[in-house]
Write a protein that holds these residues in place. Structure first.
Motif, mmCIF file in Angstrom:
data_model
loop_
_atom_site.group_PDB
_atom_site.id
_atom_site.type_symbol
_atom_site.label_atom_id
_atom_site.label_comp_id
_atom_site.label_asym_id
_atom_site.label_seq_id
_atom_site.Cartn_x
_atom_site.Cartn_y
_atom_site.Cartn_z
ATOM 1 N N ASP A 1 0.820 -1.221 0.000
ATOM 2 C CA ASP A 1 0.000 0.000 0.000
ATOM 3 C C ASP A 1 0.853 1.270 0.000
ATOM 4 O OD1 ASP A 1 -2.250 -1.619 0.072
ATOM 5 O OD2 ASP A 1 -2.295 -1.633 2.272
ATOM 6 N N GLY A 2 1.892 1.285 -0.817
ATOM 7 C CA GLY A 2 2.709 2.487 -0.927
ATOM 8 C C GLY A 2 3.658 2.721 0.233
ATOM 9 N N THR A 3 3.731 1.781 1.143
ATOM 10 C CA THR A 3 4.654 1.904 2.269
ATOM 11 C C THR A 3 5.302 0.532 2.478
ATOM 12 O OG1 THR A 3 4.881 2.533 4.594
ATOM 13 C CG2 THR A 3 2.834 1.437 3.962
ATOM 14 N N ASN A 4 5.798 0.258 3.661
ATOM 15 C CA ASN A 4 6.328 -1.078 3.929
ATOM 16 C C ASN A 4 5.947 -1.498 5.342
ATOM 17 O OD1 ASN A 4 8.594 -0.373 5.859
ATOM 18 N ND2 ASN A 4 9.319 0.769 4.063
ATOM 19 N N ARG A 5 6.125 -2.778 5.625
ATOM 20 C CA ARG A 5 5.670 -3.329 6.886
ATOM 21 C C ARG A 5 6.403 -2.714 8.088
ATOM 22 N NH1 ARG A 5 0.663 -5.089 6.322
ATOM 23 N NH2 ARG A 5 0.446 -7.100 5.225
ATOM 24 N N TRP A 6 7.664 -2.326 7.885
ATOM 25 C CA TRP A 6 8.382 -1.735 9.018
ATOM 26 C C TRP A 6 7.771 -0.395 9.415
ATOM 27 C CZ3 TRP A 6 10.894 -2.212 13.217
ATOM 28 C CH2 TRP A 6 11.477 -1.093 13.812
ATOM 29 N N VAL A 7 7.444 0.445 8.450
ATOM 30 C CA VAL A 7 6.840 1.749 8.754
ATOM 31 C C VAL A 7 5.542 1.544 9.516
ATOM 32 C CG1 VAL A 7 5.788 3.802 7.737
ATOM 33 C CG2 VAL A 7 7.935 2.914 6.811
ATOM 34 N N GLN A 8 4.771 0.537 9.110
ATOM 35 C CA GLN A 8 3.496 0.262 9.803
ATOM 36 C C GLN A 8 3.742 -0.201 11.239
ATOM 37 O OE1 GLN A 8 1.789 -2.647 7.136
ATOM 38 N NE2 GLN A 8 0.703 -1.089 5.929
ATOM 39 N N LEU A 9 4.713 -1.107 11.409
ATOM 40 C CA LEU A 9 5.002 -1.608 12.759
ATOM 41 C C LEU A 9 5.564 -0.500 13.641
ATOM 42 C CD1 LEU A 9 5.297 -3.951 14.794
ATOM 43 C CD2 LEU A 9 7.562 -4.384 13.821
ATOM 44 N N GLU A 10 6.463 0.283 13.110
ATOM 45 C CA GLU A 10 7.074 1.360 13.901
ATOM 46 C C GLU A 10 6.013 2.341 14.392
ATOM 47 O OE1 GLU A 10 10.962 4.236 13.384
ATOM 48 O OE2 GLU A 10 9.579 4.049 11.692
ATOM 49 N N LYS A 11 5.058 2.653 13.528
ATOM 50 C CA LYS A 11 3.987 3.586 13.900
ATOM 51 C C LYS A 11 3.145 2.998 15.033
ATOM 52 C CE LYS A 11 0.163 6.192 11.769
ATOM 53 N NZ LYS A 11 -0.952 5.697 12.574
ATOM 54 N N LEU A 12 2.804 1.716 14.908
ATOM 55 C CA LEU A 12 1.977 1.072 15.929
ATOM 56 C C LEU A 12 2.699 1.000 17.268
ATOM 57 C CD1 LEU A 12 -0.735 -0.367 16.409
ATOM 58 C CD2 LEU A 12 0.398 -2.519 15.814
ATOM 59 N N VAL A 13 3.977 0.643 17.252
ATOM 60 C CA VAL A 13 4.737 0.551 18.505
ATOM 61 C C VAL A 13 4.878 1.931 19.137
ATOM 62 C CG1 VAL A 13 6.975 -0.048 19.519
ATOM 63 C CG2 VAL A 13 5.975 -1.521 17.766
ATOM 64 N N THR A 14 5.111 2.941 18.317
ATOM 65 C CA THR A 14 5.259 4.309 18.840
ATOM 66 C C THR A 14 3.978 4.791 19.505
ATOM 67 O OG1 THR A 14 6.880 4.817 17.114
ATOM 68 C CG2 THR A 14 5.827 6.683 18.215
#
Length: 558
Positions: A195-208
């Motif tokens: 979806d135009g991003t990557n799984r790490w960006v999604q995980l980092e946002k959730l953890v933050t």
């Protein structure tokens, strides 16, 4: 040596004994007292200077001490190994724990002037330490993979990364800037685009937003154990540690199922006793010592070497290599605290000896390491060795007495009356290569006919090292030899280059499949791989890429 107080007391007594010489007004006494103070101050300064030159008091040599900085998640197996080592050898290993990246950053800042060893949860960090010239050798230990850890009583269903990234799940994760686990997960998830991003960006946002980043994997595991978060990303070995295995379970995610991370240990350049540090590192990475303990706590150990307090390896080395490697071998065995039993000879003789050793047993004398004069003689014993790597090559040349004009090209060797020395083709590589070269020029049969002719001199030697002395002594008019053997004798001989494509010998390095010291032998290869100047100065052409990206064999055998 007198102490400072003794020094002052002695001079004070001297002053007291001289009171009979005072004048009536007592000035002489005051002068003497002044001199005592001055002399005392001078003595104190002199003693302090001497102490500074001598350095701090030396530690008790009866109790060796090493300092190791270690990834916090590996505390349990490492402490158990350290305890066993101290019990066996009386050597204290002082442990300092932290995140792998945190420790590396601290090395860069202060170089840990008293540190000897660095054990990281991922070999990225130990390799980086070598790249930064903070460390020398690295030794592999075991593999581990990232997993999701949840409490055994958890009702959360987590089978994929999508499940983990739901809004109702709170996550603890090691900081990528501090802990190896965080960096490993970031690397793997950044490669998964969605979806135009990557799984790490999604995980980092959730953890933050809903979770927490921690500096070590143990702190991450503690959070999920205590119920502070729903899930934690940890190593599979973390869940196997005694503190967690009864309450946590590991869930492997397909998105994290890539090449496992390698735990490794490095010997730091700050070590004041690298030989002692290497000895402990060998113990920790031995399959019958430290690796058994790592396996007990959930990691997957590498094969490892068999433990020996003073290991011995056998090195069969073609005679041509001696000038390049002899000094290196001395340096290597001194640093490692081991013994290398090196046998230099013609490769035909060496391989013939190998064939007589039952089951290629190193205990019966089969070599751990073989560096042939040319691939011709490695191919004869190929099945008994792991993948090999070409280290160098060397020219075959014609060597004649200084100033002689009797021989200028290969064809001159078959002329009547020209005395010739050649290698014996069944016993040494130089002989086999000489035969191949002369055959390519249509001269081999002629030289054999000459050898059978009465009055002609064509002698054959069992080793390349025996060819040049015959030329120097005037016993022959020419020989075909390695340029590396000829160069040290240029005061007595002339070197004639040969115009042919068949005048190059290639020197491969390989490790025996039966060796119990493969990892030690790989470090020996690394020593040789860094020795370009030694080979070039001896007359070899160095084949390994000196940019730092060395030519690699097909497998990781070296």
């Amino acid at each position: 040596m007198n102490t400072i107080s003794q020094y002052l007391r002695i001079h004070s007594n001297d002053s007291h004994n001289n009171t009979n010489g005072r004048n009536a007004n007592g000035r002489s006494g005051r002068v003497n007292t002044l001199w005592v103070l001055i002399l005392g101050a001078v003595g104190l300064i002199a003693l302090l200077v001497l102490m500074l030159k001598q350095g701090p008091p030396k530690a008790d040599s009866g109790k060796q001490r090493l300092v190791m900085h270690c990834a916090a998640g590996l505390r349990v197996p490492v402490e158990e190994i350290v305890t066993a080592y101290e019990k066996e050898y009386g050597i204290v290993v002082e442990l300092q724990f932290g995140g792998s990246n945190t420790l590396l950053n601290q090395f860069q800042v202060n170089h840990f002037s008293e540190a000897d060893l660095y054990l990281a949860a991922d070999d990225f960090y130990t390799d980086k330490a070598v790249e930064l010239k903070l460390a020398a050798e690295t030794l592999p230990i075991a593999h581990q993979r990232p997993v999701v850890a949840v409490r055994k009583d958890s009702k959360k269903v987590i089978e994929t990364i999508d499940d983990l990234l739901q809004d109702d799940i709170s996550i603890a994760l090691g900081s990528p800037d501090q802990a190896a686990i965080g960096k490993a997960i970031r690397k793997q998830l950044e490669a998964i685009e969605v979806d135009g991003t990557n799984r790490w960006v999604q995980l980092e946002k959730l953890v933050t937003e809903k979770g927490v980043f921690k500096p070590t994997v143990n702190e991450v595991a503690n959070d999920v154990k205590l119920g502070a978060v729903d899930a934690a990303l940890v190593w599979d070995s973390t869940v196997m540690m005694p503190k967690y295995r009864d309450e946590l379970k590991a869930i492997p995610l397909p998105e994290l199922d890539s090449d496992p991370n390698l735990i490794s240990i490095a010997i730091l350049n700050s070590s004041t006793d690298p030989t002692a540090a290497l000895k402990f590192a060998r113990y920790l990475t031995a399959r019958d010592k430290g690796l058994k303990i790592f396996e007990k706590y959930g990691t997957r150990p590498v094969e490892g070497d068999v433990w020996a307090e003073t290991p011995e390896i056998s090195f069969f080395c073609g005679a041509v290599n001696r000038r390049a490697v002899e000094k290196l071998l001395d340096e290597f065995q001194a640093r490692e605290g081991i013994r290398i039993n090196t046998k230099y000879n013609g490769c035909g003789i060496l391989t013939s000896e190998m064939k007589t050793i039952e089951n290629q047993s190193t205990e019966q004398g089969f070599p751990d390491v073989y560096m042939a004069c040319d691939r011709y003689y490695l191919d004869n014993v190929r099945d008994w060795f792991q993948d090999d790597i070409d280290v160098s090559d060397v020219e075959l040349v014609i060597v004649v007495p200084k100033g002689s004009k009797n021989v200028r090209v290969l064809a001159d060797l078959v002329k009547p009356g020209i005395r010739v020395a050649l290698g014996q083709p069944e016993q040494c590589t130089i002989g086999a290569l000489t035969r191949r070269m002369l055959e390519s020029e249509g001269l081999y049969q002629k030289i054999k006919e000459k050898q059978a002719t009465e009055g002609e001199v064509v002698v054959e030697k069992i080793s390349s090292a025996l060819l040049i002395p015959d030329v120097v002594a005037g016993h022959v008019d020419a020989s075909i030899a390695y340029i590396t053997d000829a160069l040290p004798n240029t005061k007595d001989v002339d070197i004639i280059r040969v115009e042919t494509t068949q005048n190059v010998a290639v020197q491969p390095f390989s490790i025996a499949r039966s060796s119990d010291h493969k990892y030690l032998s790989r470090r020996l290869f690394k020593k040789i791989a860094e020795a370009e100047k030694d080979f070039e100065s001896a007359g070899f052409h160095f084949r390994l890429d000196n940019s730092g990206q060395k030519q690699q064999p097909e497998s990781d055998a070296l």
